[in-house]
Scaffold this active site. Structure first.
Site, PDB file in Angstrom:
ATOM      1  N   ARG A 226      46.618  40.284  48.054  1.00 31.99           N
ATOM      2  CA  ARG A 226      46.323  38.862  47.886  1.00 31.99           C
ATOM      3  C   ARG A 226      44.855  38.593  48.199  1.00 31.99           C
ATOM      4  O   ARG A 226      44.182  39.386  48.851  1.00 31.99           O
ATOM      5  CB  ARG A 226      47.228  38.014  48.772  1.00 31.99           C
ATOM      6  CG  ARG A 226      47.028  38.151  50.273  1.00 31.99           C
ATOM      7  CD  ARG A 226      48.040  37.264  50.996  1.00 31.99           C
ATOM      8  NE  ARG A 226      47.856  37.230  52.444  1.00 31.99           N
ATOM      9  CZ  ARG A 226      48.432  38.046  53.306  1.00 31.99           C
ATOM     10  NH1 ARG A 226      49.240  39.000  52.858  1.00 31.99           N
ATOM     11  NH2 ARG A 226      48.221  37.922  54.606  1.00 31.99           N
ATOM     12  N   ALA A 247      42.594  45.415  44.526  1.00 33.48           N
ATOM     13  CA  ALA A 247      42.176  44.840  45.806  1.00 33.48           C
ATOM     14  C   ALA A 247      42.108  43.315  45.748  1.00 33.48           C
ATOM     15  O   ALA A 247      42.333  42.683  44.714  1.00 33.48           O
ATOM     16  CB  ALA A 247      40.825  45.415  46.210  1.00 33.48           C
ATOM     17  N   HIS A 248      41.770  42.714  46.884  1.00 32.59           N
ATOM     18  CA  HIS A 248      41.741  41.255  47.007  1.00 32.59           C
ATOM     19  C   HIS A 248      40.699  40.618  46.093  1.00 32.59           C
ATOM     20  O   HIS A 248      39.636  41.161  45.857  1.00 32.59           O
ATOM     21  CB  HIS A 248      41.481  40.839  48.463  1.00 32.59           C
ATOM     22  CG  HIS A 248      40.235  41.396  49.052  1.00 32.59           C
ATOM     23  ND1 HIS A 248      40.237  42.470  49.904  1.00 32.59           N
ATOM     24  CD2 HIS A 248      38.943  41.039  48.910  1.00 32.59           C
ATOM     25  CE1 HIS A 248      38.995  42.737  50.269  1.00 32.59           C
ATOM     26  NE2 HIS A 248      38.194  41.889  49.678  1.00 32.59           N
ATOM     27  N   ASN A 249      41.096  39.457  45.553  1.00 35.10           N
ATOM     28  CA  ASN A 249      40.229  38.620  44.715  1.00 35.10           C
ATOM     29  C   ASN A 249      39.859  39.238  43.372  1.00 35.10           C
ATOM     30  O   ASN A 249      38.965  38.735  42.685  1.00 35.10           O
ATOM     31  CB  ASN A 249      38.947  38.222  45.457  1.00 35.10           C
ATOM     32  CG  ASN A 249      39.228  37.366  46.675  1.00 35.10           C
ATOM     33  OD1 ASN A 249      39.304  37.880  47.790  1.00 35.10           O
ATOM     34  ND2 ASN A 249      39.409  36.077  46.482  1.00 35.10           N
ATOM     35  N   SER A 267      37.034  41.691  44.353  1.00 36.38           N
ATOM     36  CA  SER A 267      36.268  40.715  43.582  1.00 36.38           C
ATOM     37  C   SER A 267      35.763  41.235  42.242  1.00 36.38           C
ATOM     38  O   SER A 267      34.851  40.653  41.654  1.00 36.38           O
ATOM     39  CB  SER A 267      35.092  40.174  44.409  1.00 36.38           C
ATOM     40  OG  SER A 267      35.564  39.561  45.595  1.00 36.38           O
TER      41      SER A 267
END
Length: 338
Positions: A226, A247-249, A267
């Site tokens: 998340r 991974a996150h974002n 990201s």
């Protein structure tokens, strides 16, 4: 984006003075300002607090609406004049401490004492296999199948005609229709966010979500983390193979294909129709254009324009990479003479 109360229970607003006292940071600005939310520096709204850390070079564009920032000494110069700030040597850690004082992640206080919570909404035509656990506030749509021993956390929303495989777990996530999670998939866990703290490395809490759009497939034992504050998004009809890490974002577009052992760092943005071969790795914050192809085992460290095909580590345009491989092979194994 505001913190979603379906997954994180608000504990109440705090003033900047409260936050300064709680974190030990040095306050510059109106101590009575009410902080009602958390965000990154670039996406903050009125009432939010974000953070800036690093060496003070070229920070992200700071939201004009954000109310306050935690900053280190190197970044004070970048704080807009109308924004209050709190100076600390560990701004991200202080921001996380503020988050813990303002929100309670519901999945951390839920113990699954009921197999299916009385506060969950499960469609009468959904199928729940033995051993599955569904948390309070979760919604399971029509004809969706929840496999044996799967865990659906508090507040999770799952659409119609989905298939959640045996042993899969879903937290802090919103799933569309016709989504498939194969056995052991992990959706919505905390990402690998590590930050410096007063005593050394600390795990950074995550207060974002995962969004899986319609017809997404996530392979067995793959992980979709998340977001920290914003969302991790997997676009419509994207297909992710077994044993992959998102991974996150990360934001994946529509109909993206990720083969086994793919690893996408935080990201990253991947455009519609991109194809990533097995064992491809992408460094954080890279942007991959629409229709890009990455050869198996490619290691990508910079942005790619739409429609290109790259390979190698570090990745480069495929023809250049193949010429370099051919040259190396030729010169590493010269023909014997005489």
């Amino acid at each position: 984006m505001p913190v979603d109360p379906r997954f994180y229970a608000p504990l109440g607003a705090l003033t900047l003075k409260d936050l300064a006292d709680h974190t030990g940071a040095e306050l510059h600005g109106d101590e009575s300002v009410q902080i009602t939310g958390l965000s990154s520096a670039g996406t903050g709204r009125r009432g939010d607090i974000g953070f800036l850390d690093g060496d003070g070079k070229a920070p992200v564009d700071i939201s004009s609406d954000i109310s306050a920032l935690f900053v280190n000494a190197a970044n004070v110069q970048h704080v807009p004049g109308h924004v209050a700030y709190l100076v600390t040597s560990v701004p991200r850690y202080a921001h996380s401490a503020a988050a813990s004082a303002m929100y309670q992640p519901l999945h951390l206080v839920w113990h699954g004492s009921e197999a299916i919570s009385a506060e969950a909404s499960v469609h009468e035509e959904a199928i729940i296999a033995p051993g599955a656990v569904i948390g309070p506030g979760a919604v399971i749509g029509e004809k969706t199948v929840i496999g044996a021993n799967a865990i659906i956390g508090p507040g999770v929303q799952i659409g119609r005609n989905c298939s959640i495989g045996p042993g899969a777990s879903v937290y802090c996530a919103l799933l569309g229709d016709h989504v498939k999670l194969l056995a052991g998939a992990r959706v919505g866990e905390t990402g690998f966010g590590v930050m410096p703290g007063p005593k050394g490395a600390e795990d950074a809490p995550h207060y974002g979500r995962v969004i899986l759009q319609d017809h997404v497939t996530i392979g067995a034992n793959s992980c979709i983390d998340r977001g920290v504050f914003d969302d991790t998004i997997v676009g419509e009809r994207t297909k992710i193979d077994n044993l992959c890490q998102i991974a996150h974002n990360v934001v994946l577009g529509r109909s993206v294909l990720v083969a086994a052992f793919g690893g996408i760092s935080g990201s990253v943005q991947v455009g519609d129709g991109a194809m990533l071969g097995g064992r491809v790795g992408i460094a954080d914050h890279v942007k991959v254009g629409e229709g890009v192809s990455l050869a198996a085992s490619a290691g990508l460290f910079r942005d790619i324009e739409p429609g290109e095909t790259w390979g190698g580590t570090p990745a480069k345009p495929i023809r250049q990479w193949m010429r370099e491989v051919a040259w190396l092979q030729k010169n590493a194994n010269p023909k014997k003479t005489g």
